[in-house]
Design an enzyme around this catalytic site. Structure first.
Site, PDB file in Angstrom:
ATOM      1  N   TYR A 158       0.839  -1.221   0.000  1.00 45.70           N
ATOM      2  CA  TYR A 158       0.000   0.000   0.000  1.00 45.70           C
ATOM      3  C   TYR A 158       0.870   1.265   0.000  1.00 45.70           C
ATOM      4  CZ  TYR A 158      -3.764   3.133   1.631  1.00 45.70           C
ATOM      5  OH  TYR A 158      -4.687   4.142   1.762  1.00 45.70           O
ATOM      6  N   LYS A 162       1.053   4.229  -2.813  1.00 42.79           N
ATOM      7  CA  LYS A 162       0.739   5.638  -2.525  1.00 42.79           C
ATOM      8  C   LYS A 162       1.942   6.546  -2.814  1.00 42.79           C
ATOM      9  CE  LYS A 162      -3.541   4.987  -1.434  1.00 42.79           C
ATOM     10  NZ  LYS A 162      -4.636   5.546  -2.246  1.00 42.79           N
TER      11      LYS A 162
HETATM   12  P1  NAP Z   1     -13.295   2.459   1.130  1.00 42.16           P
HETATM   13  O1  NAP Z   1     -14.298   2.856   2.152  1.00 42.16           O
HETATM   14  O2  NAP Z   1     -12.822   1.047   1.109  1.00 42.16           O
HETATM   15  O3  NAP Z   1     -13.837   2.903  -0.303  1.00 42.16           O
HETATM   16  C1  NAP Z   1     -13.112   2.596  -1.463  1.00 42.16           C
HETATM   17  C2  NAP Z   1     -14.067   2.485  -2.613  1.00 42.16           C
HETATM   18  O4  NAP Z   1     -13.305   2.085  -3.774  1.00 42.16           O
HETATM   19  C3  NAP Z   1     -15.135   1.396  -2.392  1.00 42.16           C
HETATM   20  O5  NAP Z   1     -16.387   1.861  -2.821  1.00 42.16           O
HETATM   21  C4  NAP Z   1     -14.628   0.268  -3.251  1.00 42.16           C
HETATM   22  O6  NAP Z   1     -15.645  -0.590  -3.766  1.00 42.16           O
HETATM   23  C5  NAP Z   1     -13.972   1.011  -4.399  1.00 42.16           C
HETATM   24  N1  NAP Z   1     -13.057   0.154  -5.132  1.00 42.16           N
HETATM   25  C6  NAP Z   1     -12.287  -0.858  -4.645  1.00 42.16           C
HETATM   26  N2  NAP Z   1     -11.607  -1.445  -5.638  1.00 42.16           N
HETATM   27  C7  NAP Z   1     -11.950  -0.802  -6.770  1.00 42.16           C
HETATM   28  C8  NAP Z   1     -11.580  -0.944  -8.127  1.00 42.16           C
HETATM   29  N3  NAP Z   1     -10.724  -1.912  -8.522  1.00 42.16           N
HETATM   30  N4  NAP Z   1     -12.119  -0.105  -9.043  1.00 42.16           N
HETATM   31  C9  NAP Z   1     -13.005   0.846  -8.662  1.00 42.16           C
HETATM   32  N5  NAP Z   1     -13.403   1.021  -7.392  1.00 42.16           N
HETATM   33  C10 NAP Z   1     -12.879   0.204  -6.459  1.00 42.16           C
HETATM   34  O7  NAP Z   1     -11.978   3.338   1.287  1.00 42.16           O
HETATM   35  P2  NAP Z   1     -11.757   4.860   1.775  1.00 42.16           P
HETATM   36  O8  NAP Z   1     -11.232   4.798   3.149  1.00 42.16           O
HETATM   37  O9  NAP Z   1     -12.931   5.682   1.445  1.00 42.16           O
HETATM   38  O10 NAP Z   1     -10.527   5.228   0.827  1.00 42.16           O
HETATM   39  C11 NAP Z   1     -10.647   6.027  -0.341  1.00 42.16           C
HETATM   40  C12 NAP Z   1      -9.243   6.407  -0.792  1.00 42.16           C
HETATM   41  O11 NAP Z   1      -8.596   7.112   0.261  1.00 42.16           O
HETATM   42  C13 NAP Z   1      -8.366   5.196  -1.115  1.00 42.16           C
HETATM   43  O12 NAP Z   1      -7.514   5.501  -2.201  1.00 42.16           O
HETATM   44  C14 NAP Z   1      -7.537   5.056   0.142  1.00 42.16           C
HETATM   45  O13 NAP Z   1      -6.311   4.416  -0.101  1.00 42.16           O
HETATM   46  C15 NAP Z   1      -7.350   6.503   0.538  1.00 42.16           C
HETATM   47  N6  NAP Z   1      -6.994   6.714   1.934  1.00 42.16           N
HETATM   48  C16 NAP Z   1      -7.845   6.342   2.933  1.00 42.16           C
HETATM   49  C17 NAP Z   1      -7.463   6.555   4.253  1.00 42.16           C
HETATM   50  C18 NAP Z   1      -8.342   6.194   5.415  1.00 42.16           C
HETATM   51  O14 NAP Z   1      -7.891   6.324   6.572  1.00 42.16           O
HETATM   52  N7  NAP Z   1      -9.562   5.754   5.211  1.00 42.16           N
HETATM   53  C19 NAP Z   1      -6.216   7.126   4.540  1.00 42.16           C
HETATM   54  C20 NAP Z   1      -5.384   7.485   3.486  1.00 42.16           C
HETATM   55  C21 NAP Z   1      -5.788   7.277   2.187  1.00 42.16           C
HETATM   56  P3  NAP Z   1     -16.072  -1.898  -2.911  1.00 42.16           P
HETATM   57  O15 NAP Z   1     -16.888  -1.375  -1.799  1.00 42.16           O
HETATM   58  O16 NAP Z   1     -16.861  -2.727  -3.849  1.00 42.16           O
HETATM   59  O17 NAP Z   1     -14.779  -2.550  -2.483  1.00 42.16           O
END
Ligand code: NAP
Length: 251
Positions: A158, A162
């Site tokens: 991961y 990133k």
């Molecule tokens: P999340 O709740 O898991 O949401 C991610 C979304 O992306 C889900 O709707 C998922 O669909 C979809 N997805 C997964 N694989 C995919 C693919 N191959 N093609 C298209 N869509 C896909 O995650 P989040 O926490 O909102 O994270 C959003 C972004 O922020 C990500 O890039 C993550 O790395 C980044 N981020 C998050 C955090 C944190 O603390 N949450 C911190 C730093 C960065 P499904 O539901 O079907 O899997």
């Protein structure tokens, strides 16, 4: 007098916006006047968010795409452009985790995370740039993470993905500047979403304790940073990484 974000009727596409941070970004851009394409691998989730946006007033359409698939990404952009005619803003938000320590990590977990988080950004940027270059304007905002800057034990796949996104962001900022296409990243810290809900309680406590502000961020905290970068208020900012982490990278 109210502030004009310069976003009225702009056409935005947000990947992975069926839930979590992506959903908050899609709704925030719509609240600022954008018409929004809601893309997710889960079409029902994307359609539900698109319906929320239409209820607010702007146009919205759901698209099903796995961002790691070149054919899915091409089809998504083709449908998006048929619907909205152009693309002004691309937010590369879709991302996954497959956490474990290095010696236990399977090659398939490395490949899956790099394919979705990093190659997905490349594929979507390539499609969006074709239209934005002709229009001689556009904003691309990539969702990275503080672990792409600081690293994190148990996330070698991961954090590599990133860090790769930050490299893509800085490179494309240079490559596309002559066409007035601005490329930036947002690096969230520990944000409350379904992605982090699945972490063990001990890990959540450690992360909150390591965060100087002593609480998790919300999807809206990240969406507000994206709104700023997408807006005309950030028209002289490109190649930057805006950290939204309650001070976590200071540790
Ligand atoms: P999340 O709740 O898991 O949401 C991610 C979304 O992306 C889900 O709707 C998922 O669909 C979809 N997805 C997964 N694989 C995919 C693919 N191959 N093609 C298209 N869509 C896909 O995650 P989040 O926490 O909102 O994270 C959003 C972004 O922020 C990500 O890039 C993550 O790395 C980044 N981020 C998050 C955090 C944190 O603390 N949450 C911190 C730093 C960065 P499904 O539901 O079907 O899997």
């Amino acid at each position: 007098m109210t502030i004009d974000f310069g976003l009225l009727n702009r056409k935005a596409l947000v990947t992975g916006s069926g839930r979590g941070i992506g959903r908050a970004i899609a709704l925030r851009l719509a609240q600022a006047g954008c018409d929004v394409g809601v893309s997710d691998i889960d079409f029902a989730a994307a359609e539900a968010v698109a319906a929320e946006i239409r209820a607010l007033g702007p146009s919205s359409c759901a698209f099903k795409a796995d961002v790691s698939s070149a054919s899915d990404v091409e089809a998504m952009f083709s449908s998006f452009l048929s619907t909205f005619q152009t693309i002004d803003i691309l937010v590369n938000n879709a991302g996954i985790t497959r956490d474990t320590l290095l010696v236990r990590m399977k090659e398939t977990d490395w490949d899956l995370v790099l394919d979705i988080n990093c190659k997905g950004v490349f594929l979507c940027c390539r499609e969006a740039a074709r239209t934005m270059m002709r229009a001689r304007r556009g904003k691309i905002i990539n969702i990275a993470s503080v672990v792409g800057i600081n690293g994190n034990a148990g996330q070698v796949n991961y954090s590599a993905s990133k860090a790769g996104i930050i490299g893509i962001t800085r490179t494309l900022a240079k490559e596309l500047a002559s066409r007035s296409i601005l490329v930036n990243a947002v690096a969230p810290g520990f944000i409350k979403t379904p992605m982090t809900d699945k972490l063990p309680d001990t890990e959540k406590e450690r992360l909150i304790n390591d965060t100087p502000l002593k609480h998790m961020g919300t999807p809206l905290d990240v969406a507000n940073a994206v709104l700023f970068l997408a807006s005309s208020m950030a028209d002289y900012i490109t190649g930057d990484v805006l950290v939204v982490d309650g001070g976590l990278v200071l540790r």
